[in-house]
Design a protein around this motif. Structure first.
Motif, PDB file in Angstrom:
ATOM      1  N   VAL A   1       1.238  -1.805 -10.734  1.00 12.88           N
ATOM      2  CA  VAL A   1       2.689  -1.653 -10.925  1.00 12.88           C
ATOM      3  C   VAL A   1       3.154  -0.365 -10.263  1.00 12.88           C
ATOM      4  O   VAL A   1       4.193  -0.338  -9.593  1.00 12.88           O
ATOM      5  N   GLN A   2       2.392   0.711 -10.399  1.00 13.02           N
ATOM      6  CA  GLN A   2       2.763   1.979  -9.768  1.00 13.02           C
ATOM      7  C   GLN A   2       2.753   1.860  -8.237  1.00 13.02           C
ATOM      8  O   GLN A   2       3.627   2.400  -7.561  1.00 13.02           O
ATOM      9  N   GLU A   3       1.781   1.139  -7.708  1.00 15.32           N
ATOM     10  CA  GLU A   3       1.721   0.916  -6.258  1.00 15.32           C
ATOM     11  C   GLU A   3       2.947   0.127  -5.788  1.00 15.32           C
ATOM     12  O   GLU A   3       3.556   0.443  -4.766  1.00 15.32           O
ATOM     13  N   TRP A   4       3.315  -0.899  -6.561  1.00  7.43           N
ATOM     14  CA  TRP A   4       4.497  -1.705  -6.247  1.00  7.43           C
ATOM     15  C   TRP A   4       5.758  -0.836  -6.288  1.00  7.43           C
ATOM     16  O   TRP A   4       6.599  -0.907  -5.387  1.00  7.43           O
ATOM     17  N   GLU A   5       5.881  -0.025  -7.323  1.00  8.35           N
ATOM     18  CA  GLU A   5       7.066   0.830  -7.455  1.00  8.35           C
ATOM     19  C   GLU A   5       7.163   1.816  -6.290  1.00  8.35           C
ATOM     20  O   GLU A   5       8.260   2.072  -5.791  1.00  8.35           O
ATOM     21  N   GLN A   6       6.041   2.356  -5.861  1.00  4.70           N
ATOM     22  CA  GLN A   6       6.042   3.253  -4.702  1.00  4.70           C
ATOM     23  C   GLN A   6       6.494   2.511  -3.445  1.00  4.70           C
ATOM     24  O   GLN A   6       7.276   3.050  -2.653  1.00  4.70           O
ATOM     25  N   LEU A   7       5.999   1.308  -3.259  1.00  2.00           N
ATOM     26  CA  LEU A   7       6.406   0.499  -2.115  1.00  2.00           C
ATOM     27  C   LEU A   7       7.909   0.211  -2.176  1.00  2.00           C
ATOM     28  O   LEU A   7       8.617   0.358  -1.179  1.00  2.00           O
ATOM     29  N   MET A   8       8.414  -0.171  -3.345  1.00  2.00           N
ATOM     30  CA  MET A   8       9.832  -0.514  -3.478  1.00  2.00           C
ATOM     31  C   MET A   8      10.730   0.697  -3.251  1.00  2.00           C
ATOM     32  O   MET A   8      11.842   0.565  -2.756  1.00  2.00           O
ATOM     33  N   TRP A   9      10.244   1.899  -3.596  1.00  2.00           N
ATOM     34  CA  TRP A   9      11.064   3.099  -3.425  1.00  2.00           C
ATOM     35  C   TRP A   9      11.357   3.371  -1.955  1.00  2.00           C
ATOM     36  O   TRP A   9      12.312   4.051  -1.618  1.00  2.00           O
ATOM     37  N   LYS A  10      10.565   2.798  -1.065  1.00  2.59           N
ATOM     38  CA  LYS A  10      10.841   2.892   0.376  1.00  2.59           C
ATOM     39  C   LYS A  10      12.205   2.287   0.694  1.00  2.59           C
ATOM     40  O   LYS A  10      12.877   2.714   1.627  1.00  2.59           O
TER      41      LYS A  10
END
Length: 111
Positions: free
Chosen positions: A79-88
Motif C-alpha cells: 500500500v505504501q509503494e502504491w501511495e508513493q507511485l500515486m503521489w507522482k
C-alpha cells in the motif's frame, strides 16, 4: 451502509492524468491494494474525474474505521509503494491539511 465522498487534485498534465487513469483500470490495479480496501470494510469504491479534479465515492459496512484503515495502510509495504507511485500524479487541494491527500467533502444538498 455508509457513503463517503472525497476530493483530490491531479497535477494538471495530460500525460500524467492519462497514466493515472491507466493505473486505475481494473487490469492494472494491484491485488494487495484491492485487498486492503476490502479488508477495511469498504464494499464499493468509485473515482470520477473532471479536468484534474477527482472525486471518490466509498460505500462502507459497519466494520469500516478510517483510523484503523490508516494504521493498517501505514504498515503495509505494498500500500505504501502504491501511495508513493500515486503521489507522482496527485497534488493536495489548496485547503488540505499538511499530509492530507483525499479531503472529505461536505454534503450541501439532498433531494
Amino acid at each position: 451502509m455508509k457513503r463517503y465522498y472525497l476530493a483530490l487534485d491531479l497535477k494538471d498534465d495530460p500525460q500524467l492524468i492519462a497514466e493515472y487513469e491507466h493505473w486505475h483500470q481494473s487490469e492494472n490495479g494491484w491485488p494487495e491494494v484491492r485487498k486492503s480496501i476490502l479488508d477495511a470494510g469498504i464494499i464499493e469504491m468509485e473515482i470520477y474525474r473532471t479536468g484534474n479534479r477527482l472525486m471518490m465515492v466509498m460505500a462502507t459496512n459497519e466494520r469500516y474505521d478510517a483510523s484503523a484503515k490508516a494504521a493498517a495502510d501505514a504498515v503495509n509495504p505494498k500500500v505504501q509503494e502504491w501511495e508513493q507511485l500515486m503521489w507522482k500524479f496527485q497534488q493536495p487541494l489548496p485547503w488540505a491539511e499538511d499530509g492530507e491527500k483525499w479531503v472529505m467533502m461536505k454534503q450541501i444538498f439532498h433531494l
